[in-house]
Design a protein around this motif. Structure first.
Motif, PDB file in Angstrom:
ATOM      1  N   VAL A 163       5.597  -0.385   8.104  1.00  0.00           N
ATOM      2  CA  VAL A 163       5.495   0.967   7.550  1.00  0.00           C
ATOM      3  C   VAL A 163       6.884   1.505   7.204  1.00  0.00           C
ATOM      4  N   VAL A 164       6.933   2.229   6.082  1.00  0.00           N
ATOM      5  CA  VAL A 164       8.083   3.063   5.735  1.00  0.00           C
ATOM      6  C   VAL A 164       7.528   4.474   5.549  1.00  0.00           C
ATOM      7  N   ALA A 165       8.068   5.427   6.318  1.00  0.00           N
ATOM      8  CA  ALA A 165       7.645   6.832   6.215  1.00  0.00           C
ATOM      9  C   ALA A 165       8.840   7.719   6.577  1.00  0.00           C
ATOM     10  N   GLY A 166       8.686   9.000   6.376  1.00  0.00           N
ATOM     11  CA  GLY A 166       9.795   9.933   6.552  1.00  0.00           C
ATOM     12  C   GLY A 166      10.296  10.125   7.971  1.00  0.00           C
ATOM     13  N   GLU A 167       9.384  10.346   8.891  1.00  0.00           N
ATOM     14  CA  GLU A 167       9.757  10.738  10.245  1.00  0.00           C
ATOM     15  C   GLU A 167      10.222   9.562  11.102  1.00  0.00           C
ATOM     16  N   LYS A 168      11.038   9.878  12.087  1.00  0.00           N
ATOM     17  CA  LYS A 168      11.481   8.872  13.054  1.00  0.00           C
ATOM     18  C   LYS A 168      10.298   8.432  13.911  1.00  0.00           C
ATOM     19  N   ALA A 205       0.851  -1.184   0.000  1.00  0.00           N
ATOM     20  CA  ALA A 205       0.000   0.000   0.000  1.00  0.00           C
ATOM     21  C   ALA A 205       0.889   1.237   0.000  1.00  0.00           C
ATOM     22  N   GLY A 206       0.999   1.875  -1.146  1.00  0.00           N
ATOM     23  CA  GLY A 206       1.811   3.078  -1.259  1.00  0.00           C
ATOM     24  C   GLY A 206       0.945   4.274  -1.587  1.00  0.00           C
ATOM     25  N   PHE A 207       1.327   5.408  -1.049  1.00  0.00           N
ATOM     26  CA  PHE A 207       0.563   6.634  -1.271  1.00  0.00           C
ATOM     27  C   PHE A 207       1.439   7.662  -1.985  1.00  0.00           C
ATOM     28  N   ASP A 208       0.827   8.353  -2.931  1.00  0.00           N
ATOM     29  CA  ASP A 208       1.525   9.330  -3.766  1.00  0.00           C
ATOM     30  C   ASP A 208       2.683   8.642  -4.493  1.00  0.00           C
ATOM     31  N   GLU A 209       3.862   9.262  -4.546  1.00  0.00           N
ATOM     32  CA  GLU A 209       4.958   8.652  -5.301  1.00  0.00           C
ATOM     33  C   GLU A 209       5.414   7.330  -4.716  1.00  0.00           C
ATOM     34  N   MET A 210       5.084   7.073  -3.458  1.00  0.00           N
ATOM     35  CA  MET A 210       5.502   5.836  -2.798  1.00  0.00           C
ATOM     36  C   MET A 210       4.760   4.609  -3.345  1.00  0.00           C
ATOM     37  N   GLU A 211       3.718   4.844  -4.128  1.00  0.00           N
ATOM     38  CA  GLU A 211       3.015   3.738  -4.778  1.00  0.00           C
ATOM     39  C   GLU A 211       3.965   2.984  -5.718  1.00  0.00           C
ATOM     40  N   ALA A 212       4.998   3.646  -6.176  1.00  0.00           N
ATOM     41  CA  ALA A 212       5.957   3.031  -7.094  1.00  0.00           C
ATOM     42  C   ALA A 212       6.696   1.851  -6.463  1.00  0.00           C
ATOM     43  N   VAL A 213       6.812   1.818  -5.139  1.00  0.00           N
ATOM     44  CA  VAL A 213       7.470   0.677  -4.495  1.00  0.00           C
ATOM     45  C   VAL A 213       6.665  -0.594  -4.762  1.00  0.00           C
ATOM     46  N   LEU A 235       3.063  -0.754   4.189  1.00  0.00           N
ATOM     47  CA  LEU A 235       2.547   0.575   3.896  1.00  0.00           C
ATOM     48  C   LEU A 235       3.707   1.557   3.679  1.00  0.00           C
ATOM     49  N   PHE A 236       3.634   2.327   2.605  1.00  0.00           N
ATOM     50  CA  PHE A 236       4.666   3.317   2.268  1.00  0.00           C
ATOM     51  C   PHE A 236       4.022   4.695   2.153  1.00  0.00           C
ATOM     52  N   ALA A 237       4.519   5.650   2.932  1.00  0.00           N
ATOM     53  CA  ALA A 237       3.996   7.020   2.884  1.00  0.00           C
ATOM     54  C   ALA A 237       5.159   8.008   2.983  1.00  0.00           C
ATOM     55  N   ARG A 238       5.026   9.107   2.301  1.00  0.00           N
ATOM     56  CA  ARG A 238       6.042  10.158   2.376  1.00  0.00           C
ATOM     57  C   ARG A 238       6.172  10.643   3.817  1.00  0.00           C
ATOM     58  N   SER A 239       5.029  10.809   4.468  1.00  0.00           N
ATOM     59  CA  SER A 239       5.014  11.327   5.828  1.00  0.00           C
ATOM     60  C   SER A 239       4.148  10.452   6.723  1.00  0.00           C
ATOM     61  N   ALA A 240       4.544  10.346   7.964  1.00  0.00           N
ATOM     62  CA  ALA A 240       3.775   9.582   8.945  1.00  0.00           C
ATOM     63  C   ALA A 240       2.448  10.257   9.282  1.00  0.00           C
ATOM     64  N   THR A 241       2.254  11.485   8.808  1.00  0.00           N
ATOM     65  CA  THR A 241       0.992  12.182   9.065  1.00  0.00           C
ATOM     66  C   THR A 241       0.024  12.081   7.890  1.00  0.00           C
ATOM     67  N   ASP A 242       0.361  11.296   6.866  1.00  0.00           N
ATOM     68  CA  ASP A 242      -0.509  11.120   5.702  1.00  0.00           C
ATOM     69  C   ASP A 242      -1.851  10.549   6.170  1.00  0.00           C
ATOM     70  N   ALA A 243      -2.929  11.264   5.882  1.00  0.00           N
ATOM     71  CA  ALA A 243      -4.259  10.884   6.367  1.00  0.00           C
ATOM     72  C   ALA A 243      -4.702   9.514   5.849  1.00  0.00           C
ATOM     73  N   GLN A 255      13.707  16.010  -2.505  1.00  0.00           N
ATOM     74  CA  GLN A 255      13.209  15.138  -1.445  1.00  0.00           C
ATOM     75  C   GLN A 255      13.116  13.711  -1.990  1.00  0.00           C
ATOM     76  N   PRO A 256      14.175  12.927  -1.845  1.00  0.00           N
ATOM     77  CA  PRO A 256      14.222  11.593  -2.440  1.00  0.00           C
ATOM     78  C   PRO A 256      13.514  10.515  -1.605  1.00  0.00           C
ATOM     79  N   ASN A 257      12.253  10.770  -1.290  1.00  0.00           N
ATOM     80  CA  ASN A 257      11.477   9.818  -0.484  1.00  0.00           C
ATOM     81  C   ASN A 257      11.448   8.432  -1.127  1.00  0.00           C
ATOM     82  N   LEU A 258      11.110   8.395  -2.396  1.00  0.00           N
ATOM     83  CA  LEU A 258      10.979   7.125  -3.105  1.00  0.00           C
ATOM     84  C   LEU A 258      12.314   6.400  -3.198  1.00  0.00           C
ATOM     85  N   LEU A 259      13.376   7.126  -3.455  1.00  0.00           N
ATOM     86  CA  LEU A 259      14.698   6.517  -3.578  1.00  0.00           C
ATOM     87  C   LEU A 259      15.075   5.774  -2.299  1.00  0.00           C
TER      88      LEU A 259
END
Length: 173
Positions: A108-113, A43-51, A82-90, A148-152
């Motif tokens: 989960v994989v997301a940006g924030e610690k 389950a990827g959201f936004d560009e993270m769907e590419a994973v 689950l892959f999201a750019r940010s842990a706050t993604d609704a 912001q190389p989130n996907l990379l």
């Protein structure tokens, strides 16, 4: 170009060393589905769907992988990554809450610690932070940040998990 290579190299190095334990735990969690009767749902959201697209269509597909679709039925034998750019993604939080209510373990994989304020990390069985929460290079405007190389970084963590996962699944054959 040299600054970008240096920054991305450092980012990947930190993501690897900060998530070493979580990589193994995530691989073990996902292998439970494949060894059992479940699916590994990406389950990827936004560009993270590419994973998830990479997991399904790459030269070395992820065994047992299926793409998450809104409203799909998820069973107790399934595991969700689950892959999201940010842990706050609704949308990510909504799915995480639903999975937690159904007692379906997920990674989960997301940006924030993972902090006590990070609900997504708190709900997840395993959590990996990309470390990308703002741009990694200075922008043209004073104080701005770009790239912001989130996907990379997410793909890097995916590959690390996949290596451990493939080893675990092949041992069960």
């Amino acid at each position: 170009m040299k600054i970008l290579m240096t920054q991305i190299g450092g980012l990947l190095q930190r993501a690897g060393s900060n998530n070493e334990e979580a990589v193994e735990e995530t691989a073990r969690l996902l292998a439970q589905a494949t060894i059992g009767e479940g699916r590994v749902i990406f389950a990827g959201f936004d560009e993270m769907e590419a994973v998830g697209l990479n997991a399904l269509h790459s030269a070395e597909p992820f065994r047992g992988a299926v793409r998450y679709e809104e409203g799909m039925e998820i069973h107790s034998a399934d595991r969700v990554w689950l892959f999201a750019r940010s842990a706050t993604d609704a949308r990510a939080l909504q799915l995480a809450r639903r999975l937690a209510e159904q007692f379906i373990p997920f990674a989960v994989v997301a940006g924030e610690k993972a902090t006590e304020d990070n609900e997504l990390a708190d709900l997840a069985y395993t959590y990996m932070a990309t470390g990308v929460v703002k741009g990694i290079l200075p922008g043209e405007d004073i104080g701005s940040r770009i790239v912001q190389p989130n996907l990379l970084v997410a793909l890097f963590l995916y590959e690390a998990v996949k290596m451990a996962y493939d080893e675990m699944v092949s041992e069960e054959e």
